[in-house]
Design an enzyme around this catalytic site. Structure first.
Site, PDB file in Angstrom:
ATOM      1  N   GLU A 107       5.586  -6.619   7.371  1.00  0.00           N
ATOM      2  CA  GLU A 107       5.209  -5.421   8.128  1.00  0.00           C
ATOM      3  C   GLU A 107       5.975  -5.220   9.428  1.00  0.00           C
ATOM      4  O   GLU A 107       6.174  -4.075   9.860  1.00  0.00           O
ATOM      5  CB  GLU A 107       3.703  -5.453   8.415  1.00  0.00           C
ATOM      6  CG  GLU A 107       2.821  -5.183   7.205  1.00  0.00           C
ATOM      7  CD  GLU A 107       2.678  -6.369   6.279  1.00  0.00           C
ATOM      8  OE1 GLU A 107       2.114  -6.204   5.176  1.00  0.00           O
ATOM      9  OE2 GLU A 107       3.127  -7.477   6.637  1.00  0.00           O
TER      10      GLU A 107
ATOM     11  N   ASP B 116      -1.544  -6.747   8.236  1.00  0.00           N
ATOM     12  CA  ASP B 116      -2.969  -6.431   8.157  1.00  0.00           C
ATOM     13  C   ASP B 116      -3.579  -7.075   6.911  1.00  0.00           C
ATOM     14  O   ASP B 116      -3.172  -8.172   6.541  1.00  0.00           O
ATOM     15  CB  ASP B 116      -3.174  -4.914   8.199  1.00  0.00           C
ATOM     16  CG  ASP B 116      -2.564  -4.189   6.999  1.00  0.00           C
ATOM     17  OD1 ASP B 116      -1.596  -4.705   6.416  1.00  0.00           O
ATOM     18  OD2 ASP B 116      -3.059  -3.095   6.645  1.00  0.00           O
TER      19      ASP B 116
ATOM     20  N   GLY C 202       0.834  -1.190   0.000  1.00  0.00           N
ATOM     21  CA  GLY C 202       0.000   0.000   0.000  1.00  0.00           C
ATOM     22  C   GLY C 202       0.869   1.241   0.000  1.00  0.00           C
ATOM     23  O   GLY C 202       2.104   1.171   0.012  1.00  0.00           O
TER      24      GLY C 202
ATOM     25  N   GLY D 173      -0.391  -5.060   0.949  1.00  0.00           N
ATOM     26  CA  GLY D 173      -1.661  -4.836   0.272  1.00  0.00           C
ATOM     27  C   GLY D 173      -1.867  -5.714  -0.936  1.00  0.00           C
ATOM     28  O   GLY D 173      -2.998  -6.049  -1.289  1.00  0.00           O
TER      29      GLY D 173
END
Length: 349
Positions: free
Chosen positions: A136, A144, A65, A113
């Site tokens: 991450e 996430d 992302g 993402g």
């Protein structure tokens, strides 16, 4: 659609190409909005029997992302990060619940993402360039986009290992782990797309599977076949300190490397990731996505490691983050408490 999302119908297939190759097709708000619109339109279109998603360029399917934007939004106290995560996680849920085959061609870097818009679909087709990871904890964040759902559902402790260390899987390992469902060599993927576009796909999926099988190849041997026992022994349990102690005591080269990797990650992120994956193993998908939103916003508003990780990896690129101290167990649990009522309801809506 948009300049960054090329969405079109070809035959009985809805085709989406992520068109931001200079950024390895990393998602921004415009791309998330475009993906949602296309998928909603085609969900109700009886002429569309399947969706095929790929990325422009040879290097990346989707590298993640817009991390820089998220950090800048958090520092400025803006709502851009909240809006992006709310919509991105709703997109992940749309893909997870999609009633038609969703085929992601993950032939390239697929991280963060990019994992969220591929692994939750029905078909994930790896290629020779596949590099799959959830990295991450290396930027002070957490896995996430539903990482806390799919990672603990992989075999043994493979998901915990991936979530804590950011381990990178190539094609054979992606298949062995279960994050890829098929392998098609890179030089056959254009032919695969053409075959899908020209086929008369049926509702039972048999024609789709026949096409995938006709273009499949041999990805080679997976290292995971030999590492499963080491991974399961090292990453069992609910205590990060105990995991580190086990890999330190193991004495083999692989374990020594894992210890070095773990020690380089944000202690806060690792503690939160460990808790998130254990919670996610017992939760349904929508609950995990709600959990993701809570943790992401708290890391943005209350934490410092995320900003330090972005500085070290994205901005200054010195790869020398100065992490904060390990969180107390009660502070880790506080990361999962519901957000303000309006934000919780906005996500559910």
């Amino acid at each position: 659609m948009t300049s960054l999302i090329n969405a079109r119908k070809t035959g009985s297939v809805g085709r989406i190409t992520l068109n931001r190759p200079e950024a390895l097709n990393a998602l921004n708000q415009e791309m998330v909005d475009g993906l949602i619109k296309a998928l909603l339109d085609w969900r109700e279109d009886d002429a569309v029997k399947a969706v095929v998603v790929d990325g422009a360029g040879e290097k990346g399917f989707c590298a993640g992302g817009d991390i820089r934007m998220l950090a800048e939004s958090g520092k400025a106290g803006g709502d851009e990060a909240w809006t992006f995560w709310r919509d991105e996680y709703q997109l992940n849920t749309l893909i997870f619940e999609y009633p038609k085959p969703y085929i992601a061609l993950i032939d390239g870097i697929t991280m963060g993402g990019g994992v969220g818009i591929s692994v939750h679909g029905s078909h994930r087709v790896a290629g020779d360039r596949t590099m799959f990871a959830m990295p991450e904890t290396g930027i002070g964040f957490h896995p996430d986009v539903g990482g806390a759902y799919f990672l603990p559902r992989l075999k043994g402790e493979t998901g915990m290992w991936m979530g804590l260390t950011g381990a990178r899987l190539k094609a054979a390992d992606s298949l062995a782990a279960g994050v890829a469902t098929h392998y098609v060599p890179s030089d056959r993927q254009e032919a695969l797309i053409a075959a899908l576009e020209s086929a008369e796909l049926d509702n039972d999926g048999e024609a789709l599977e026949d096409i995938l099988e006709a273009h499949a190849g041999d990805p080679g041997e997976s290292d995971l076949a030999h590492l499963g026992g080491l991974i399961d022994a090292a990453f069992a349990g609910d205590e990060l300190a105990a995991m580190k102690a086990r890999v330190e005591a193991a004495g083999d080269a692989w374990s020594a490397k894992q210890l070095s990797i773990l020690n380089s990650k944000s202690p806060t992120s690792c503690a939160i990731t460990l808790a998130a994956l254990r919670k996610g193993a017992q939760a349904d998908f929508r609950t995990v996505m709600q959990q993701d939103l809570r943790v992401s916003m708290r890391l943005l508003v209350e934490g410092s490691d995320f900003y330090e990780g972005v500085r070290a990896v994205i901005i200054d690129k010195d790869n020398a983050p100065k992490w904060g101290p390990q969180m107390r167990p009660e502070d880790v649990e506080a990361m999962f408490v519901p957000l303000e009522a309006d934000r919780e309801q906005s996500f559910l809506d």
